[in-house]
Design an enzyme around this catalytic site. Structure first.
Site, PDB file in Angstrom:
ATOM      1  N   ARG A   1      -9.314  -5.328  -6.698  1.00 21.81           N
ATOM      2  CA  ARG A   1      -9.772  -4.399  -7.739  1.00 21.81           C
ATOM      3  C   ARG A   1      -9.020  -4.646  -9.043  1.00 21.81           C
ATOM      4  O   ARG A   1      -7.790  -4.706  -9.053  1.00 21.81           O
ATOM      5  CB  ARG A   1      -9.565  -2.949  -7.287  1.00 21.81           C
ATOM      6  CG  ARG A   1     -10.573  -2.535  -6.241  1.00 21.81           C
ATOM      7  CD  ARG A   1     -10.303  -1.132  -5.761  1.00 21.81           C
ATOM      8  NE  ARG A   1      -9.101  -1.050  -4.972  1.00 21.81           N
ATOM      9  CZ  ARG A   1      -8.598   0.089  -4.511  1.00 21.81           C
ATOM     10  NH1 ARG A   1      -9.184   1.221  -4.792  1.00 21.81           N
ATOM     11  NH2 ARG A   1      -7.506   0.087  -3.785  1.00 21.81           N
TER      12      ARG A   1
ATOM     13  N   CYS B   1      -3.642   0.937 -10.057  1.00 22.01           N
ATOM     14  CA  CYS B   1      -2.573   1.926 -10.312  1.00 22.01           C
ATOM     15  C   CYS B   1      -1.918   1.687 -11.672  1.00 22.01           C
ATOM     16  O   CYS B   1      -2.191   2.398 -12.625  1.00 22.01           O
ATOM     17  CB  CYS B   1      -1.530   1.874  -9.205  1.00 22.01           C
ATOM     18  SG  CYS B   1      -2.116   2.563  -7.662  1.00 22.01           S
TER      19      CYS B   1
ATOM     20  N   THR C   1      -3.952   9.987  -7.430  1.00 21.93           N
ATOM     21  CA  THR C   1      -3.235  10.015  -8.707  1.00 21.93           C
ATOM     22  C   THR C   1      -4.120  10.696  -9.742  1.00 21.93           C
ATOM     23  O   THR C   1      -5.321  10.433  -9.805  1.00 21.93           O
ATOM     24  CB  THR C   1      -2.957   8.566  -9.161  1.00 21.93           C
ATOM     25  OG1 THR C   1      -2.240   7.921  -8.121  1.00 21.93           O
ATOM     26  CG2 THR C   1      -2.161   8.527 -10.446  1.00 21.93           C
TER      27      THR C   1
HETATM   28  N1  LIG Z   1      -3.741   1.770  -3.291  1.00 20.95           N
HETATM   29  C1  LIG Z   1      -2.518   2.081  -3.702  1.00 20.95           C
HETATM   30  O1  LIG Z   1      -1.608   1.269  -3.661  1.00 20.95           O
HETATM   31  C2  LIG Z   1      -2.202   3.457  -4.250  1.00 20.95           C
HETATM   32  C3  LIG Z   1      -0.861   3.838  -4.369  1.00 20.95           C
HETATM   33  C4  LIG Z   1      -0.569   5.099  -4.854  1.00 20.95           C
HETATM   34  C5  LIG Z   1      -1.589   5.962  -5.229  1.00 20.95           C
HETATM   35  N2  LIG Z   1      -2.895   5.554  -5.120  1.00 20.95           N
HETATM   36  C6  LIG Z   1      -3.944   6.511  -5.504  1.00 20.95           C
HETATM   37  O2  LIG Z   1      -4.530   7.025  -4.301  1.00 20.95           O
HETATM   38  C7  LIG Z   1      -5.916   7.289  -4.505  1.00 20.95           C
HETATM   39  C8  LIG Z   1      -6.744   6.530  -3.480  1.00 20.95           C
HETATM   40  O3  LIG Z   1      -6.588   5.147  -3.709  1.00 20.95           O
HETATM   41  P1  LIG Z   1      -6.911   4.038  -2.597  1.00 20.95           P
HETATM   42  O4  LIG Z   1      -6.318   2.772  -3.095  1.00 20.95           O
HETATM   43  O5  LIG Z   1      -6.527   4.539  -1.261  1.00 20.95           O
HETATM   44  O6  LIG Z   1      -8.510   3.969  -2.719  1.00 20.95           O
HETATM   45  P2  LIG Z   1      -9.488   3.106  -1.786  1.00 20.95           P
HETATM   46  O7  LIG Z   1     -10.607   2.685  -2.672  1.00 20.95           O
HETATM   47  O8  LIG Z   1      -8.724   2.102  -1.010  1.00 20.95           O
HETATM   48  O9  LIG Z   1     -10.051   4.159  -0.737  1.00 20.95           O
HETATM   49  C9  LIG Z   1     -10.698   5.308  -1.052  1.00 20.95           C
HETATM   50  C10 LIG Z   1     -11.603   5.717   0.107  1.00 20.95           C
HETATM   51  O10 LIG Z   1     -12.170   6.971  -0.240  1.00 20.95           O
HETATM   52  C11 LIG Z   1     -13.526   6.992   0.186  1.00 20.95           C
HETATM   53  N3  LIG Z   1     -14.213   8.037  -0.570  1.00 20.95           N
HETATM   54  C12 LIG Z   1     -14.642   8.019  -1.843  1.00 20.95           C
HETATM   55  N4  LIG Z   1     -15.175   9.213  -2.162  1.00 20.95           N
HETATM   56  C13 LIG Z   1     -15.080  10.004  -1.066  1.00 20.95           C
HETATM   57  C14 LIG Z   1     -15.440  11.338  -0.778  1.00 20.95           C
HETATM   58  N5  LIG Z   1     -15.997  12.120  -1.695  1.00 20.95           N
HETATM   59  N6  LIG Z   1     -15.187  11.803   0.453  1.00 20.95           N
HETATM   60  C15 LIG Z   1     -14.600  11.017   1.376  1.00 20.95           C
HETATM   61  N7  LIG Z   1     -14.240   9.757   1.170  1.00 20.95           N
HETATM   62  C16 LIG Z   1     -14.462   9.253  -0.044  1.00 20.95           C
HETATM   63  C17 LIG Z   1     -14.016   5.586  -0.053  1.00 20.95           C
HETATM   64  O11 LIG Z   1     -15.143   5.292   0.743  1.00 20.95           O
HETATM   65  C18 LIG Z   1     -12.776   4.762   0.330  1.00 20.95           C
HETATM   66  O12 LIG Z   1     -12.802   4.353   1.683  1.00 20.95           O
HETATM   67  C19 LIG Z   1      -6.211   6.918  -5.963  1.00 20.95           C
HETATM   68  O13 LIG Z   1      -6.037   8.046  -6.749  1.00 20.95           O
HETATM   69  C20 LIG Z   1      -5.119   5.916  -6.273  1.00 20.95           C
HETATM   70  O14 LIG Z   1      -4.832   5.844  -7.652  1.00 20.95           O
HETATM   71  C21 LIG Z   1      -3.227   4.333  -4.628  1.00 20.95           C
END
Ligand SMILES: NC(=O)c1ccc[n+]([C@@H]2O[C@H](COP(=O)([O-])OP(=O)(O)OC[C@H]3O[C@@H](n4cnc5c(N)ncnc54)[C@H](O)[C@@H]3O)[C@@H](O)[C@H]2O)c1
Length: 416
Positions: free
Chosen positions: A324, A253, A114
Site C-alpha cells: 500500500r 502510516c 489511527t
Molecule cells: N498496519 C500497520 O502497521 C498499522 C500500525 C499501526 C496502526 N495502524 C492503523 O490501524 C488501522 C487498520 O490498519 P490495517 O493496516 O490493519 O488495515 P488493513 O487494510 O490491513 O485491514 C483492515 C481490515 O478491515 C476490514 N474492514 C474494512 N471496513 C470494515 C468494516 N466496516 N467492518 C469490518 N471490517 C472492515 C478490511 O476488509 C480489512 O481486512 C488503520 O487506522 C491504520 O492506520 C496500522
C-alpha cells in the site's frame, strides 16, 4: 466474562484477535468473506500469523449478527486519506454504525484505528448514539487505544510494545486498561481519549519529520558531492544525535497519519508549517531518486534512452509484503516516462496484487538472469543483501543502494 468482537482483521486486527482469543471468547469479524474464509482455514495472506493453534476461544465470521452477544467491540479498520490528502474516515464511521446496531447497556467500544485528535468523541460517538439509541457515558462507554505494531518487525510485537489505553469515564478507562493488561506486557493509561489520539498522531508525524530531515540532507549533500551516509555516521558519534536513514517514505502510516494531524489543525485555524514541509520533502524523494539515477547513468557514459534498470523491492518497507502506497512505483513510472526500460524484483510481495494495483509486473529474484546498466536497491529486504549484484551489471553499470544497506566493498555503488 467479557466477550470481545474485533472489527476489521487486517495487519492490526488479526494479531489482536489472536491474543484476545487465547483468553476470552472472541469474534474476529471482517466484511471481506474471502479474508474470513482464509482465516478459518488458518491462513494469513499477510504472513504475520503462522500459528493459530493457541487461540482456542477465537472464531472468525463475516456475518454481522455473530457480534451481537459481545460486550467489548474493538474497531481496527483502515483510515486512509483521499486523493486530496484529507482524512477519509468512511470505514471508521461504517464500522461504528455496525457496532451501534448491536450495542447494549454497559458495553464498551474501543477504537484502535489511527485518527486525529477529537475524532472518537466528535465523529464516532454520535454515530454510535444514533444507531443504538443509547446515551454515551451513561448507557455505553468508549475508549481509544492506538496500535503501534510494526509489521515485519520481529522484535517489537503486540505483546511487548507498551499499549496506550484510555476511556471515556474513570471506570471504563480502568476496565479497558485491565483488559489490555491481560494480553500485553505493559500499558500506559492516558488521562483522556484526546491525549491517546494525539499521542498516536504525533508519534508518526515525528518519525516522518525525522526522515524528512535526513532526506533533505541527501539533497543538500548530493549538490556538494558529499556522502550523506558518511556524514550521518560521523554525526551519530555524538550522544544526542538521532539516527535516521534517508529513503522512500510510503505505506499507510508514516506517510498518511501526519495529514490527519494537519487536517484537524487546519480546522482549528492553525496551518502547520513544519509538519507539512516534512510531507512535502518526503513526497519529493521518488523524483529525486529518478533524477539522481539519470545523472549517475550519464556519469557512467550510459545513454538513459538505451538503459535497462532493475529495481529491487516493491513493498513500502523492508521485510514486509505490504504494497500500500509503495513509493517505489513512482520511481518506476518516472524512469519509464524518461524512456528507460525498468524491471522490478521482489519475491516477498504478491505479484498479482502488484499487477492489480499498480499495473506493473513484478518478478521474483530467482528469475534474475540478464545484465542491467543500473540496479536500484529501493527497499532492502533481507534476501537482497545476499545477492551478488556484480554478476547482473554491465561492465560500466552501477548500483544505487538507496538506504546504504549493502556492504561497502562493492564496485560502482552509490547511496541516497
Ligand atoms: N498496519 C500497520 O502497521 C498499522 C500500525 C499501526 C496502526 N495502524 C492503523 O490501524 C488501522 C487498520 O490498519 P490495517 O493496516 O490493519 O488495515 P488493513 O487494510 O490491513 O485491514 C483492515 C481490515 O478491515 C476490514 N474492514 C474494512 N471496513 C470494515 C468494516 N466496516 N467492518 C469490518 N471490517 C472492515 C478490511 O476488509 C480489512 O481486512 C488503520 O487506522 C491504520 O492506520 C496500522
Amino acid at each position: 466474562m467479557d466477550k470481545i468482537a474485533i472489527i476489521g482483521l487486517g495487519y492490526v486486527g488479526l494479531p489482536l484477535a489472536i491474543e484476545f482469543g487465547k483468553k476470552y471468547s472472541t469474534i474476529g469479524f471482517d466484511i471481506n468473506p474471502t479474508r474470513i474464509k482464509e482465516l478459518q482455514e488458518k491462513k494469513d495472506k499477510n504472513e504475520q500469523i503462522l500459528d493459530f493453534s493457541s487461540s482456542s476461544f477465537l472464531k472468525f465470521s463475516h456475518k454481522e449478527e455473530d457480534i451481537k452477544d459481545c460486550n467489548i467491540f474493538i474497531i481496527t479498520v483502515p483510515t486512509p486519506v483521499d486523493i486530496y490528502k484529507k482524512p477519509d474516515i468512511t470505514l471508521l464511521l461504517s464500522a461504528s454504525k455496525l457496532v451501534g446496531k448491536y450495542l447494549k447497556k454497559q458495553d464498551i467500544v474501543i477504537y484502535e484505528s489511527t485518527t486525529y485528535p477529537t475524532c472518537t468523541k466528535k465523529e464516532c460517538v454520535p454515530v454510535l448514539e444514533k444507531t443504538s439509541s443509547l446515551v454515551f457515558n451513561k448507557d455505553f462507554f468508549v475508549g481509544y487505544s492506538p496500535e503501534r505494531i510494526n509489521p515485519g518487525d520481529k522484535v517489537h510485537t503486540l505483546k511487548n510494545i507498551t499499549k496506550i489505553t484510555s476511556g471515556s469515564s474513570e471506570e471504563s478507562a480502568q476496565k479497558i486498561n485491565s483488559l489490555y493488561q491481560s494480553i500485553v506486557d505493559s500499558t500506559y493509561l492516558a488521562p483522556s481519549i484526546e491525549i491517546a489520539e494525539s499521542a498516536k498522531a504525533i508519534e508518526n508525524a515525528q518519525r516522518d519529520l525525522n526522515i524528512a530531515f535526513v532526506n533533505e540532507l541527501s539533497i543538500i549533500f548530493d549538490k556538494l558531492d558529499i556522502d550523506t551516509h558518511e556524514v550521518l555516521k560521523a554525526a551519530k558519534t555524538k550522544w544526542n544525535f538521532l539516527s535516521f536513514t534517508p529513503g522512500l517514505v510510503g505505506g499507510h502510516c508514516i506517510s498518511v497519519d501526519p495529514y490527519y494531524l494537519t487536517h484537524i489543525s487546519n480546522v482549528y485555524g492553525y496551518h502547520p508549517k513544519v509538519i507539512s514541509s516534512g510531507r512535502l520533502i518526503n513526497d519529493m524523494i521518488p523524483n529525486f531518486i529518478t533524477q539522481k539515477t539519470i545523472k549517475l547513468l550519464l556519469q557512467h557514459k550510459i545513454n538513459p534512452l538505451h538503459a535497462k534498470i532493475a529495481i529491487f523491492g516493491a513493498s513500502f518497507k523492508e521485510n514486509c509484503k505490504d504494497i500500500r502506497n509503495a513509493k517505489v512505483f513512482e520511481v518506476y513510472k518516472e524512469l519509464e516516462e524518461h524512456g528507460i526500460k525498468v524491471e522490478i524484483f521482489d519475491s516477498l510481495v504478491d505479484a498479482k496484487e502488484v499487477k492489480k494495483f499498480y499495473g506493473v509486473q513484478v518478478f521474483p529474484i530467482s528469475s534474475l538472469k540478464k545484465q542491467y546498466h543500473a540496479i536500484i536497491i529501493a527497499i532492502p529486504h533481507q534476501e537482497f543483501l545476499e545477492v551478488n549484484y556484480q554478476k547482473f551489471l554491465t561492465s560500466n553499470g552501477l548500483i544505487f543502494d538507496i538506504k546504504g544497506a549493502l556492504q561497502r566493498n562493492q564496485k560502482n555503488i552509490y547511496k541516497l
